[in-house]
Design a protein around this motif. Structure first.
Motif, PDB file in Angstrom:
ATOM      1  N   LEU A  80      40.127  37.692  57.085  1.00  0.00           N
ATOM      2  CA  LEU A  80      41.207  36.850  56.091  1.00  0.00           C
ATOM      3  C   LEU A  80      42.341  38.145  55.965  1.00  0.00           C
ATOM      4  O   LEU A  80      41.993  39.401  55.712  1.00  0.00           O
ATOM      5  N   SER A  81      43.522  38.027  56.292  1.00  0.00           N
ATOM      6  CA  SER A  81      44.641  38.838  56.068  1.00  0.00           C
ATOM      7  C   SER A  81      45.145  38.613  54.894  1.00  0.00           C
ATOM      8  O   SER A  81      45.793  37.725  54.675  1.00  0.00           O
ATOM      9  N   PRO A  82      44.846  39.565  53.777  1.00  0.00           N
ATOM     10  CA  PRO A  82      45.344  39.398  52.387  1.00  0.00           C
ATOM     11  C   PRO A  82      46.941  39.576  52.112  1.00  0.00           C
ATOM     12  O   PRO A  82      47.487  40.528  52.858  1.00  0.00           O
ATOM     13  N   THR A  83      47.323  38.637  51.547  1.00  0.00           N
ATOM     14  CA  THR A  83      48.809  38.857  51.108  1.00  0.00           C
ATOM     15  C   THR A  83      48.695  39.471  49.965  1.00  0.00           C
ATOM     16  O   THR A  83      47.511  39.437  49.137  1.00  0.00           O
ATOM     17  N   PRO A  84      49.878  39.934  49.128  1.00  0.00           N
ATOM     18  CA  PRO A  84      49.814  40.481  47.530  1.00  0.00           C
ATOM     19  C   PRO A  84      49.132  39.462  46.774  1.00  0.00           C
ATOM     20  O   PRO A  84      48.336  39.871  45.944  1.00  0.00           O
ATOM     21  N   ARG A  85      49.469  38.112  47.037  1.00  0.00           N
ATOM     22  CA  ARG A  85      48.716  37.127  46.295  1.00  0.00           C
ATOM     23  C   ARG A  85      47.320  36.888  46.217  1.00  0.00           C
ATOM     24  O   ARG A  85      46.492  36.594  45.555  1.00  0.00           O
ATOM     25  N   TYR A  87      28.061  34.507  41.581  1.00  0.00           N
ATOM     26  CA  TYR A  87      28.939  33.628  42.202  1.00  0.00           C
ATOM     27  C   TYR A  87      29.476  33.943  43.762  1.00  0.00           C
ATOM     28  O   TYR A  87      29.608  35.052  43.990  1.00  0.00           O
ATOM     29  N   ARG A  88      30.009  32.820  44.205  1.00  0.00           N
ATOM     30  CA  ARG A  88      30.858  33.036  45.296  1.00  0.00           C
ATOM     31  C   ARG A  88      32.046  32.067  45.141  1.00  0.00           C
ATOM     32  O   ARG A  88      31.654  31.100  44.834  1.00  0.00           O
ATOM     33  N   SER A  89      33.297  32.768  45.180  1.00  0.00           N
ATOM     34  CA  SER A  89      34.389  31.949  45.095  1.00  0.00           C
ATOM     35  C   SER A  89      35.603  32.180  45.898  1.00  0.00           C
ATOM     36  O   SER A  89      35.665  33.125  46.637  1.00  0.00           O
ATOM     37  N   SER A  90      36.224  31.194  46.252  1.00  0.00           N
ATOM     38  CA  SER A  90      37.537  31.464  46.997  1.00  0.00           C
ATOM     39  C   SER A  90      38.704  30.919  46.543  1.00  0.00           C
ATOM     40  O   SER A  90      38.470  29.799  45.616  1.00  0.00           O
ATOM     41  N   VAL A  91      39.712  31.651  46.330  1.00  0.00           N
ATOM     42  CA  VAL A  91      41.082  31.068  46.158  1.00  0.00           C
ATOM     43  C   VAL A  91      42.042  31.069  46.963  1.00  0.00           C
ATOM     44  O   VAL A  91      42.329  31.951  47.774  1.00  0.00           O
ATOM     45  N   LEU A  92      42.641  29.634  47.353  1.00  0.00           N
ATOM     46  CA  LEU A  92      43.495  29.565  48.392  1.00  0.00           C
ATOM     47  C   LEU A  92      45.013  29.451  47.828  1.00  0.00           C
ATOM     48  O   LEU A  92      45.060  28.882  46.540  1.00  0.00           O
ATOM     49  N   HIS A  93      45.985  29.691  48.593  1.00  0.00           N
ATOM     50  CA  HIS A  93      47.284  29.448  47.891  1.00  0.00           C
ATOM     51  C   HIS A  93      48.146  29.143  49.291  1.00  0.00           C
ATOM     52  O   HIS A  93      47.997  29.642  50.324  1.00  0.00           O
ATOM     53  N   SER A 126      41.406  34.120  49.466  1.00  0.00           N
ATOM     54  CA  SER A 126      40.542  35.429  49.141  1.00  0.00           C
ATOM     55  C   SER A 126      39.066  34.856  48.940  1.00  0.00           C
ATOM     56  O   SER A 126      39.128  33.736  48.329  1.00  0.00           O
ATOM     57  N   VAL A 127      38.323  35.451  49.241  1.00  0.00           N
ATOM     58  CA  VAL A 127      36.781  35.397  48.781  1.00  0.00           C
ATOM     59  C   VAL A 127      36.263  36.598  48.126  1.00  0.00           C
ATOM     60  O   VAL A 127      36.412  37.610  48.334  1.00  0.00           O
ATOM     61  N   LYS A 128      35.260  36.078  46.988  1.00  0.00           N
ATOM     62  CA  LYS A 128      34.957  37.028  46.032  1.00  0.00           C
ATOM     63  C   LYS A 128      33.538  36.689  45.917  1.00  0.00           C
ATOM     64  O   LYS A 128      33.330  35.577  45.780  1.00  0.00           O
ATOM     65  N   MET A 129      32.581  37.574  45.496  1.00  0.00           N
ATOM     66  CA  MET A 129      31.302  37.243  45.553  1.00  0.00           C
ATOM     67  C   MET A 129      30.700  38.463  44.563  1.00  0.00           C
ATOM     68  O   MET A 129      31.044  39.453  44.610  1.00  0.00           O
ATOM     69  N   ARG A 130      29.857  37.694  44.074  1.00  0.00           N
ATOM     70  CA  ARG A 130      28.885  39.001  43.089  1.00  0.00           C
ATOM     71  C   ARG A 130      27.563  38.481  43.053  1.00  0.00           C
ATOM     72  O   ARG A 130      27.033  37.178  43.197  1.00  0.00           O
ATOM     73  N   SER A 131      26.624  39.312  43.463  1.00  0.00           N
ATOM     74  CA  SER A 131      25.031  39.125  43.629  1.00  0.00           C
ATOM     75  C   SER A 131      24.425  40.339  42.925  1.00  0.00           C
ATOM     76  O   SER A 131      24.927  41.380  42.881  1.00  0.00           O
TER      77      SER A 131
END
Lengths: 215, 215
Positions: A3-8, A101-107, A160-165
């Motif tokens: 994944l190529s992160p942008t500032p957002r 959790y596992r989460s992703s936010v798309l823009h 973006s993908v974010k996870m906590r375990s």
């Protein structure tokens, strides 16, 4: 592929929880059932739960042509969040209580799909994401049903993908004090037994594409 | 008490699914674990999963004072969606495939909580929503931890509640044709067995406030 992160789409808070492997994005999107779509209506954000489907790097959304939210999403910036809760993290301090959790936010800007073939592919992806095997099993949409449906496409370019375990991350002093229990209460989503439509003839067998999901 | 819909919170699509009893809003908010918060950042909507707590008609949200999303939410219009998926509806046509769900969408301007007593009450509500009984059991926040946390309050004034339950709503011709299976595959969220923190002394008992949730 990464994944190529942008500032957002750069994870700022708890950045050690960020994941940059595109395969993790696909796995999350394929496992979750619904997303939350954020659109702008009259200058204010509006968040709505909705289904989706994925083909490669495109997320498909759909809705009635009469839906204000879908109209507000077409060709305009939207945000889509997909979240799976895996557990509640009981920490020794309220401050460190958390979730696994596992989460992703798309823009991105959602494109209104107009090509008839892509509309059908998008609807097939949406149907089979919600109910795998159903596009082939059930009656496909009529021309009238298709005309009543808006299909939107969102490129999975900015994500973006974010996870906590794992266990709680308590302060050393709280661990030492040992006055509170700490651990994780796992949360799982499970299927119940199929509930046949009351209008089905008695003894209609449940087809494999439904049974396979429950097993 | 009933929900008083504004133009924004009036359910337009499938309005037979709308609920107007405030008790149903409370029940949904109390059962769900997370919400999806929509804020406006640089002119675009951004949707983020987050925890919450409720006291009467106020929803509390929190986050790090450094979080861009919380800063974007304070004193500005936000939208919060809370969704529970209860089942996948397999219809005889793809068009009528659906979900059984309970959802609420809230709208309003989030107020930054500055009164120290309300900050504590908000944090207690957030903690005990996530992990009931934890505010009393775990160490309460230090002054430094509180200073690092932004607490927002959203009045539950403008809210819609929508639900779908029951079998598929197929067209009569498709029911008669009888070529596809139809029914509901229930979805349930269940708790797993508590996983104690590895740093706890062996044989530490799991306290009642955790065990009670699993039972």
């Amino acid at each position: 592929m990464t994944l190529s992160p942008t500032p957002r789409s750069t994870v700022r808070r708890n950045s050690r929880r960020a994941r940059t492997d595109r395969a993790e994005l696909y796995a999350l999107l394929d496992e979750a059932l619904i997303c939350h779509l954020g659109v702008l209506i009259d200058g204010a954000p509006v968040v709505l739960p909705t289904g989706y489907g994925r083909i490669d790097d495109v997320l498909y959304l759909h809705g009635s042509v009469a839906a204000r939210s879908l109209a507000a999403a077409a060709e305009l910036p939207v945000s889509v969040a997909v979240t799976l809760v895996d557990g509640v993290v009981y920490a020794r301090s309220s401050f460190h209580c958390s979730m696994n959790y596992r989460s992703s936010v798309l823009h991105g800007a959602a494109r209104r799909v107009t090509d008839p073939d892509e509309v059908l592919r998008g609807l097939a992806a949406l149907t089979d994401h919600l109910a795998p095997g159903t596009w082939a099993h059930a009656r496909t949409p009529t021309r009238k049903e298709i005309a009543a449906t808006t299909v939107l496409a969102l490129d999975l370019a900015e994500a973006s993908v974010k996870m906590r375990s794992g266990p709680p991350a308590d302060d050393a002093e709280d661990v030492e004090a040992g006055t509170a229990w700490a651990g994780v209460l796992p949360v799982r989503t499970v299927w119940g037994a199929p509930e046949p439509c009351p209008l089905l003839p008695d003894e209609t067998p449940v087809p494999p594409h439904v049974l396979d999901r429950v097993r």
